[in-house]
Design a protein around this motif. Structure first.
Motif, short mmCIF file in Angstrom:
data_model
loop_
_atom_site.label_atom_id
_atom_site.label_comp_id
_atom_site.label_asym_id
_atom_site.label_seq_id
_atom_site.Cartn_x
_atom_site.Cartn_y
_atom_site.Cartn_z
N PRO A 4 0.84 -1.21 0.00
CA PRO A 4 0.00 0.00 0.00
C PRO A 4 0.87 1.26 0.00
O PRO A 4 2.05 1.22 0.37
CB PRO A 4 -0.79 -0.12 1.30
CG PRO A 4 0.06 -0.96 2.19
CD PRO A 4 0.80 -1.91 1.28
N GLY A 5 0.28 2.37 -0.41
CA GLY A 5 1.01 3.63 -0.53
C GLY A 5 1.71 4.07 0.73
O GLY A 5 2.85 4.55 0.68
N SER A 6 1.07 3.90 1.89
CA SER A 6 1.69 4.33 3.15
C SER A 6 2.96 3.53 3.44
O SER A 6 3.95 4.07 3.93
CB SER A 6 0.71 4.20 4.31
OG SER A 6 0.27 2.85 4.44
N ARG A 7 2.93 2.27 3.11
CA ARG A 7 4.11 1.43 3.35
C ARG A 7 5.23 1.79 2.36
O ARG A 7 6.41 1.75 2.71
CB ARG A 7 3.72 -0.04 3.22
CG ARG A 7 4.74 -0.99 3.75
CD ARG A 7 4.19 -2.39 3.91
NE ARG A 7 5.25 -3.29 4.29
CZ ARG A 7 5.25 -4.58 4.03
NH1 ARG A 7 4.24 -5.12 3.39
NH2 ARG A 7 6.25 -5.34 4.41
N ILE A 8 4.85 2.15 1.13
CA ILE A 8 5.84 2.55 0.13
C ILE A 8 6.50 3.87 0.56
O ILE A 8 7.71 4.04 0.42
CB ILE A 8 5.19 2.67 -1.27
CG1 ILE A 8 4.73 1.28 -1.75
CG2 ILE A 8 6.16 3.28 -2.28
CD1 ILE A 8 3.88 1.30 -3.01
N LEU A 9 5.70 4.79 1.10
CA LEU A 9 6.27 6.05 1.60
C LEU A 9 7.26 5.79 2.72
O LEU A 9 8.33 6.39 2.78
CB LEU A 9 5.16 6.99 2.08
CG LEU A 9 4.36 7.69 0.99
CD1 LEU A 9 3.18 8.44 1.60
CD2 LEU A 9 5.25 8.63 0.20
N PHE A 10 6.90 4.89 3.63
CA PHE A 10 7.80 4.54 4.72
C PHE A 10 9.08 3.89 4.18
O PHE A 10 10.18 4.18 4.65
CB PHE A 10 7.10 3.61 5.72
CG PHE A 10 7.98 3.19 6.86
CD1 PHE A 10 8.34 4.11 7.84
CD2 PHE A 10 8.46 1.90 6.96
CE1 PHE A 10 9.17 3.74 8.89
CE2 PHE A 10 9.28 1.51 8.00
CZ PHE A 10 9.63 2.44 8.98
N LEU A 11 8.93 3.05 3.17
CA LEU A 11 10.08 2.40 2.53
C LEU A 11 11.06 3.45 2.01
O LEU A 11 12.27 3.29 2.12
CB LEU A 11 9.60 1.50 1.39
CG LEU A 11 10.63 0.71 0.62
CD1 LEU A 11 11.36 -0.28 1.53
CD2 LEU A 11 9.97 -0.04 -0.53
#
Length: 134
Positions: A71-78
């Motif tokens: 999901p987008g939030s996890r990609i941002l954290f990545l």
């Protein structure tokens, strides 16, 4: 694929006994999980160099994470990690075939990265399929 048959002649008192072992065919590296492929670390850094930089049209670690269903939030954290491609690949641990499939998909279109993987496999894989192309 061919199996290797190993025959051992073992003397037992006045008789000799033959033992046959059928070795399994060599596994193709394309079907191995990347984190368990011996020597894969040697090209891991090349893959990071190709996928870590932000690309305005995609085709980097962010797009790859999306292809894996993140999901987008996890990609941002990545993106806050020092080596996002390494973090992604270590967590997903795809086979080389799965990784290449994602890299060649419509979202990524990164045949250059797949070429790096192919060149490495050509020198490392001992399976019959890969050996016939040499």
């Amino acid at each position: 694929m061919f199996n290797v048959i190993i025959c051992l002649l073992v003397p037992i008192t006045n008789r000799s006994v033959f033992f046959f072992f059928i070795a399994p065919p060599a596994e193709c590296l394309w079907h191995e999980k990347i984190m368990s492929v011996n020597g894969f670390q040697s090209i891991f850094n090349e893959i990071e160099i190709l996928l870590d930089p932000v690309r305005p049209l995609g085709g980097n670690y962010e797009t790859l994470a999306g292809a894996f269903g993140w999901p987008g939030s996890r990609i941002l954290f990545l993106g806050s990690k020092q080596n996002p491609t390494a973090v992604l690949l270590k967590q997903e641990n795809p086979t080389l075939h799965e990784l290449s499939k994602h890299l060649l998909g419509n979202e990524m279109k990164r045949s250059d990265v797949v070429d790096v993987i192919k060149q490495w496999i050509e020198t490392k894989c001992t399976c019959q399929n890969c050996n016939t192309s040499r």
